[in-house]
Design an enzyme around this catalytic site. Structure first.
Site, mmCIF file in Angstrom:
data_model
loop_
_atom_site.group_PDB
_atom_site.id
_atom_site.type_symbol
_atom_site.label_atom_id
_atom_site.label_comp_id
_atom_site.label_asym_id
_atom_site.label_seq_id
_atom_site.Cartn_x
_atom_site.Cartn_y
_atom_site.Cartn_z
ATOM 1 N N LYS A 1 0.812 -1.224 0.000
ATOM 2 C CA LYS A 1 0.000 0.000 0.000
ATOM 3 C C LYS A 1 0.844 1.272 0.000
ATOM 4 C CE LYS A 1 -4.192 -1.751 0.027
ATOM 5 N NZ LYS A 1 -5.056 -1.568 -1.156
ATOM 6 N N GLU B 1 -9.727 5.988 2.760
ATOM 7 C CA GLU B 1 -10.505 4.901 3.346
ATOM 8 C C GLU B 1 -9.538 3.784 3.699
ATOM 9 O OE1 GLU B 1 -9.844 5.136 0.219
ATOM 10 O OE2 GLU B 1 -9.228 3.100 -0.293
ATOM 11 N N SER C 1 1.623 -9.715 -0.562
ATOM 12 C CA SER C 1 1.330 -8.282 -0.565
ATOM 13 C C SER C 1 1.519 -7.600 0.781
ATOM 14 C CB SER C 1 -0.111 -8.054 -1.055
ATOM 15 O OG SER C 1 -1.004 -8.834 -0.287
#
Lengths: 374, 257
Positions: free
Chosen positions: A67, A89, A355
């Site tokens: 991210k 968000e 991830s």
């Protein structure tokens, strides 16, 4: 619309701006810790007894997940646009933490929207965001998860657009967000290509990634789309498709329009969005990035799902065989790999996008196993 | 001529402004909605906007979000609301506008929806999450059936976009008073007068102002700058919290405009 047009223009300018790109590249290297390794998981490979499994170690990026690639780049973009505040968000909390981190680094004020249910199952990340100086707003309407957090962030942005940039965390929402997030995440695939060529002298046969909104998958896949490589996106099968408690949009969803894009959606016959379930907050979402819908309908990418129990088993398997605790999201990609690798011969290569790391999930997994930790 | 156009013409000839009221269809049920629509008309509402409940109303504040939740839990759907419009038409000729998000329309099927809505006597359509640029097919269908497509201009809209929105709109243009969602406190931009002035120079179509208008004083102020005033959240809130006081509140709004 005016905000989206402004963002598109700013992004197009940033792409051509050498100083912006140089600043981003330097931060990715010295702050995020890129390139992340491509790791040959030897013991996992031996355990599965088939294809060679490589892990793209996004879990080793600063803040513990892919991210940060997007959040940091968008924070820089926001600064360049003259905004003083960013909002985002978050579902699992990883994007919230990454945005709070980017905001702290660049010097912007930051507010995060998170569904009440998610704040409970990801309490650790809520506190991390606060430590990083962000304000966390609980969203208690609707299903109280990621979808509602996006709605609330959009409402904030509508009112605050003059001073605020909305750091959307995945390849979703209205144009240009899916393109921006894909581009900022494509560093994953670009590195993986170089790394696998160096390690094996050839490209892999399979790429596997989990798909919530779909940013880590798109980040890995995009670079390889022109190549003859099979790609598999893994959605959250929750308690099983027949139970109705899942987030497998491609298994039972249909085309709809939500939050500014046309894509597959879990919806009822009147077009209202259905509630979803997954053990993983980051995959617990009724819709999916529109690029994934396009590539699925074009037959380029195959989508499957892993149920909660399969993901939890893969979570433990990787921890024990490799000493790597994966995020529950990434554990869905591993669960598919557990099924896929034994069916393939030993000369085949699979690259799995790991991830994120699983520290944030440890408490929840303990709770699910009925173990109390203080 | 469409009932909305007729209404604005009649009001203009009389030197008056339109009072446009919004309520959520099916909050708390469709029987009450029928009584309330007839009461709104009786109290002098010139145009009725009927909200179609949707699970993810991103343009709406808490008052309308909660109203949508109540309507959805009562089982109200777009199909039922079209049936409601048909019933209403037996009792009233008040201009009727549906305000819905796009996904219920897409799921229903654009063509079937426009045909059924026109047949039921619906006069106009507002879809806040469908920009004019993406509405080509729906605009064509609505033109063919005589339904007005009403698009939103925001305080941040550029002149170029205002032109596009004006040319895609029929009936009236919906001017959003401020950057934000429905039901927020009214706080006008310093450029408000200049901005709406440019819109009025660009287009002869009536302009109605909505979002954040919650008191008779707000309504009076906005009526001075436009051809109509839209009140939604404040009415939805009043019906929910103090139904006995609703008539008086609505009459005061009417008098102010």
């Amino acid at each position: 619309m005016p905000a989206l047009l402004e963002l598109e223009a700013a992004y197009e300018a940033a792409k051509k701006d050498k100083a912006f790109q140089a600043e981003l590249d330097l931060l990715l290297k010295t702050y995020v810790g890129r390139p992340t390794p491509l790791y040959y998981a030897k013991r996992l490979t031996e355990h599965l007894g088939g294809a060679k499994v490589y892990l793209k170690r996004e879990d080793l990026a600063h803040t513990g997940a892919h991210k940060i690639n997007n959040a940091l780049a968008q924070a820089l973009l926001a600064k360049k646009m003259g905004k003083t505040r960013v909002i985002a968000e978050t579902g699992a909390g990883q994007h919230g933490v990454a945005t709070a981190t980017g905001a702290a680094l660049v010097g912007l004020s930051c507010e995060i929207y998170m569904g009440t249910i998610d704040t409970r199952r990801q309490a650790l990340n809520v506190f991390r965001m606060k430590l990083l100086g962000a304000k966390v707003n609980e969203v208690s309407i609707g299903s109280q998860t990621l979808k509602d957090a996006i709605n609330e962030a959009m409402r904030d942005w509508t009112a605050s657009v003059r001073t605020t940039h909305y750091v959307l965390g995945t390849v979703f929402g209205p144009h240009p967000f899916p393109a921006i997030v894909r581009d900022f995440q494509s560093v994953i695939g670009k590195e993986a290509r170089k790394q696998i060529l160096k390690a094996e002298g050839r490209l892999p046969d399979y790429l596997v990634a989990c798909v919530g909104g779909g940013s880590n998958a798109m980040g890995l896949f995009d670079e390889f789309l022109p190549d003859d490589i099979k790609m598999i996106g893994v959605e959250a099968g929750g308690s099983g498709i027949e139970s109705g408690k899942h987030a497998a949009r491609f298994a039972t969803g249909s085309l709809g329009v939500l939050q500014g894009c046309r894509t597959y959606l879990l919806q009822d016959e009147d077009g209202n969005v259905l509630e979803t379930h997954s053990v993983s907050a980051g995959l617990d979402y009724a819709s999916v990035g529109p690029q994934h819908s396009f590539l699925r309908d074009a037959g380029r990418i195959e989508y499957t799902y892993a149920v909660d129990d399969e993901a939890l088993a893969a979570f433990e398997l990787l921890s024990r065989t490799e000493g790597i605790i994966p995020a529950l999201e990434s554990a869905h990609a591993l669960a598919e790999t557990v099924k896929l690798a034994p069916r393939l011969t030993k000369d085949k290569i699979i690259v799995v996008n790991l991830s994120g790391r699983g520290d944030k999930d440890v408490q929840q997994v303990a709770r699910l196993k009925g173990i109390e930790i203080a | 001529m469409n009932r909305i156009d007729k209404t604005f013409k009649k009001l203009k000839d009389a030197g008056k402004k339109a009072f446009i009221t919004y309520i959520m269809a099916g909050d708390p049920d469709l029987e009450s909605t029928m009584e309330r629509v007839l009461m709104l008309e009786e109290c002098g509402a010139d145009i009725i906007e009927l909200g179609v409940p949707f699970s993810d109303p991103t343009a709406d504040g808490p008052a309308i979000q909660r109203a949508a939740e109540r309507a959805l839990s009562a089982g109200v759907t777009l199909r039922k609301i079209i049936g409601f419009a048909r019933e209403l038409r037996k009792r009233s000729t008040v201009p009727l506008v549906f305000m819905t998000y796009y996904n219920p329309v897409l799921k229903y099927g654009e063509e079937a929806f426009v045909a059924d809505a026109a047949d039921a006597g619906v006069d106009g359509l507002i879809i806040p999450d469908l920009p004019a640029e993406e509405a080509g097919s729906l605009i064509r269908l609505c033109r063919a059936k005589g339904i007005c497509t009403i698009f939103l201009v925001a305080p941040t809209s550029t002149d170029d976009r205002m032109k596009k929105i004006a040319s895609a709109s029929r009936g009236f243009i919906y001017y959003v008073s401020m950057t934000g969602i429905t039901g927020a406190d009214l706080s006008l931009d310093s450029q408000f007068s200049a901005h709406i002035g440019r819109l009025r120079e660009m287009s002869d179509r009536p302009v109605a102002i909505g979002f954040g208008i919650s008191t008779p004083a707000d309504a009076a102020k906005m009526a001075a700058s436009a051809d109509g005033v839209i009140v939604g959240s404040a009415i939805v809130r009043k019906f929910h919290e103090d139904p006995a006081g609703a008539r008086d509140f609505i009459q005061k709004l009417r008098e102010a405009i």
